[in-house]
Design a protein around this motif. Structure first.
Motif, short mmCIF file in Angstrom:
data_model
loop_
_atom_site.label_atom_id
_atom_site.label_comp_id
_atom_site.label_asym_id
_atom_site.label_seq_id
_atom_site.Cartn_x
_atom_site.Cartn_y
_atom_site.Cartn_z
N ASN A 27 0.86 -1.19 0.00
CA ASN A 27 0.00 0.00 0.00
C ASN A 27 0.89 1.24 0.00
OD1 ASN A 27 -2.21 -1.68 0.20
ND2 ASN A 27 -3.13 -0.57 1.89
N TRP A 28 0.83 2.00 -1.07
CA TRP A 28 1.69 3.17 -1.20
C TRP A 28 1.09 4.38 -0.49
CZ3 TRP A 28 6.46 3.78 -3.68
CH2 TRP A 28 6.94 2.63 -4.32
N PRO A 41 -1.57 3.90 7.65
CA PRO A 41 -1.95 3.15 6.45
C PRO A 41 -1.63 3.90 5.16
CG PRO A 41 -3.89 4.17 7.44
CD PRO A 41 -2.74 4.44 8.37
N GLY A 42 -1.31 3.14 4.12
CA GLY A 42 -1.13 3.72 2.80
C GLY A 42 -2.48 3.98 2.14
N THR A 89 3.00 -1.66 6.98
CA THR A 89 1.95 -1.62 7.99
C THR A 89 0.84 -2.66 7.80
OG1 THR A 89 2.29 0.75 8.32
CG2 THR A 89 0.15 -0.14 8.96
N GLN A 90 0.41 -2.84 6.57
CA GLN A 90 -0.84 -3.54 6.27
C GLN A 90 -0.79 -5.03 6.60
OE1 GLN A 90 -3.88 -2.15 4.69
NE2 GLN A 90 -4.55 -4.09 5.58
N GLY A 100 0.71 -10.63 8.01
CA GLY A 100 1.25 -9.39 8.52
C GLY A 100 2.43 -8.93 7.69
N PRO A 101 2.91 -7.69 7.89
CA PRO A 101 4.09 -7.21 7.17
C PRO A 101 5.26 -8.18 7.33
CG PRO A 101 3.05 -5.40 8.33
CD PRO A 101 2.33 -6.64 8.77
N GLY A 102 5.91 -8.48 6.21
CA GLY A 102 7.06 -9.39 6.21
C GLY A 102 6.71 -10.83 5.94
N MET A 103 5.41 -11.17 5.96
CA MET A 103 5.01 -12.56 5.83
C MET A 103 4.76 -12.91 4.36
SD MET A 103 2.57 -12.68 9.24
CE MET A 103 2.45 -14.47 9.37
N ARG A 104 4.79 -14.22 4.08
CA ARG A 104 4.60 -14.70 2.70
C ARG A 104 3.62 -15.87 2.70
NH1 ARG A 104 8.72 -14.44 5.59
NH2 ARG A 104 9.91 -16.20 4.78
#
Length: 450
Positions: free
Chosen positions: A166-167, A190-191, A222-223, A256-260
């Motif tokens: 999210n930009w 949030p973006g 964040t998202q 969460g952020p960083g997850m795949r």
């Protein structure tokens, strides 16, 4: 790549799954890849360019592909006006290659370069990003996918890599605030524009009747994404880079952020059919079938990664509480952010320098099994990430857990989870929340394995 170009390109099916905007990182002499970190104008918003910071002048960043058990060499050249480093998120590699300033390497100063070399022991979906001035460097675009291919090709017909971001930009492309005090002490700022590989709700072409591997990488600051889908029998095949022993149908999955998340499915057996992925009720991406049917009957199976098995009977348990310091006002009297608000075991991250390294949160004995009891004592989600190791999520007080391997566990409101791992990788390893504003305002530390 449009539909006509896709049909003409046989290699698209085998490598990128017809992904618009995606570039493979390119080799340079003596190295497998070279990444140049520099400002670049990119087109993300509908009405103007964004003054982003990019790898090799593009967004999305080049997809790096390495091979399991084979060395990879990557030269990083810093053309920013500030120092940087690169962290290879989720990879179990030596501490000297982990990319944390002062803890594992000196910062890469403007005009300098650093050579990373390591051998990935695990196959799967990972990613890379700086670990300096993280709110700005990640928020402005310095995020990219890192794919480690299996030692033997599992045999998918298309392999689609998708970075979710999210930009924080307006319609004219200019940046809005990447962080605000009010949001930094909640769920993060949030973006405004939800994108996949820099595009809003793109459509990718996939082979009719083919076996598809769809890799989702949450590269957002964040998202937390709530992933669901329709139009195909979508199956979760890996979580955070690690294949799961028993693939299961996708109902919904929080990232969460960083997850795949890797999804596998057999594409519809007729052309021009649509499979859709959503975040909640918003379309993330569509897949459209083209060409003659591959008539695949079953998905390939992925081998499990060689993660050390924890010795739970002889494990030592260490408790960690993630919370805020109620005695601290998030905003100082001068209006500036208080950067010591979030805490781990009542300690906020003080930062570090070449002459100042704080004490570790815990000292671990190499080769010993540990159980970390992670307690989120707040009302907000915290994706807790541990560098240098892959752990097993054992259980939770809030949800039923089928134990699985990961490097980042998402803790919900007032959730306590237990994780276990063998501390087999010596070094000082960062340990933090991957909501970047939480990291920046105290929710970070490190453990030492020796």
């Amino acid at each position: 790549m449009d539909r006509r170009q896709f049909l003409k390109s046989s290699s698209a099916l085998l490598t990128l799954g017809a992904m618009p905007n995606i570039l493979l990182a390119t080799p340079s002499e003596g190295f497998d890849y070279e990444l140049i970190v520099a400002p670049a104008d990119v087109r993300i918003a509908p009405d103007g360019n964004t003054p982003a910071w990019c790898f090799n002048g593009h967004f999305p960043a080049p997809v790096i592909r390495a091979k399991q058990h084979q060395p990879v060499r990557i030269r990083v050249v810093n053309k920013l006006a500030e120092p940087t480093t690169i962290h290879w998120h989720g990879l179990r590699i030596p501490i000297a290659m982990d990319g944390v300033p002062f803890l594992s390497q000196a910062p890469i100063m403007p005009g300098e370069s650093f050579d990373y070399e390591f051998t990935p022991p695990d196959a799967g979906t990972f990613w890379y990003h700086p670990h300096m001035n993280s709110v700005e460097q990640l928020g402005k675009g310095l995020v990219g996918a890192f794919i480690v291919d299996e030692a033997e090709d599992p045999g998918f017909d298309a392999d689609v890599v998708m970075g979710l971001k999210n930009w924080h930009i307006r319609d004219d492309g200019s940046f809005t605030a990447l962080t605000t005090p009010r949001n930094a002490f909640r769920m993060g700022t949030p973006g405004r524009l939800m994108t996949v590989n820099g595009k809003v709700a793109p459509t990718y072409y996939i082979p009719t009747g083919g076996a598809i591997r769809a890799r989702l990488v949450n590269i957002d600051n964040t998202q937390t994404y709530n992933i669901r889908g329709d139009g195909g029998d979508l199956t979760i095949i890996t979580v955070d880079g690690n294949p799961i022993a028993t693939p299961r149908p996708l109902q919904q999955h929080l990232m969460g952020p960083g997850m795949r998340l890797d999804l596998g499915f057999i594409a519809p057996d007729e052309a021009d059919q649509i499979v859709t992925l959503y975040h909640k009720h918003e379309v993330l991406v569509r897949f459209k079938t083209v060409g003659e049917s591959k008539q695949r009957q079953a998905m390939p199976r992925l081998p499990l990664n060689p993660i050390p098995t924890p010795d739970l009977d002889n494990a030592e348990t260490i408790q960690f509480a993630f919370e805020w310091d109620a005695s601290i006002n998030p905003v100082k009297k001068d209006g500036k952010v208080n950067y010591r608000f979030w805490t781990i075991n009542r300690k906020a991250w003080h930062g570090m320098s070449a002459k100042h390294i704080p004490e570790p949160l815990a000292r671990l004995e190499r080769g010993k099994t540990y159980i970390f009891e992670l307690a989120n004592l707040t009302q907000y989600h915290h994706p807790i990430h541990l560098h240098g190791h892959t752990f097993t999520v054992l259980d939770s007080n809030k949800q039923r857990i089928e134990p699985f391997h990961t490097d980042t566990v998402l803790l919900g409101q007032n959730e306590t989870a237990r994780i276990a791992f063998v501390a087999d990788n010596p070094g000082r390893w960062m340990y933090h929340c991957h909501v970047i504003e939480h990291l920046k305002t105290g929710l970070m530390g490190y453990i030492e394995v020796s």
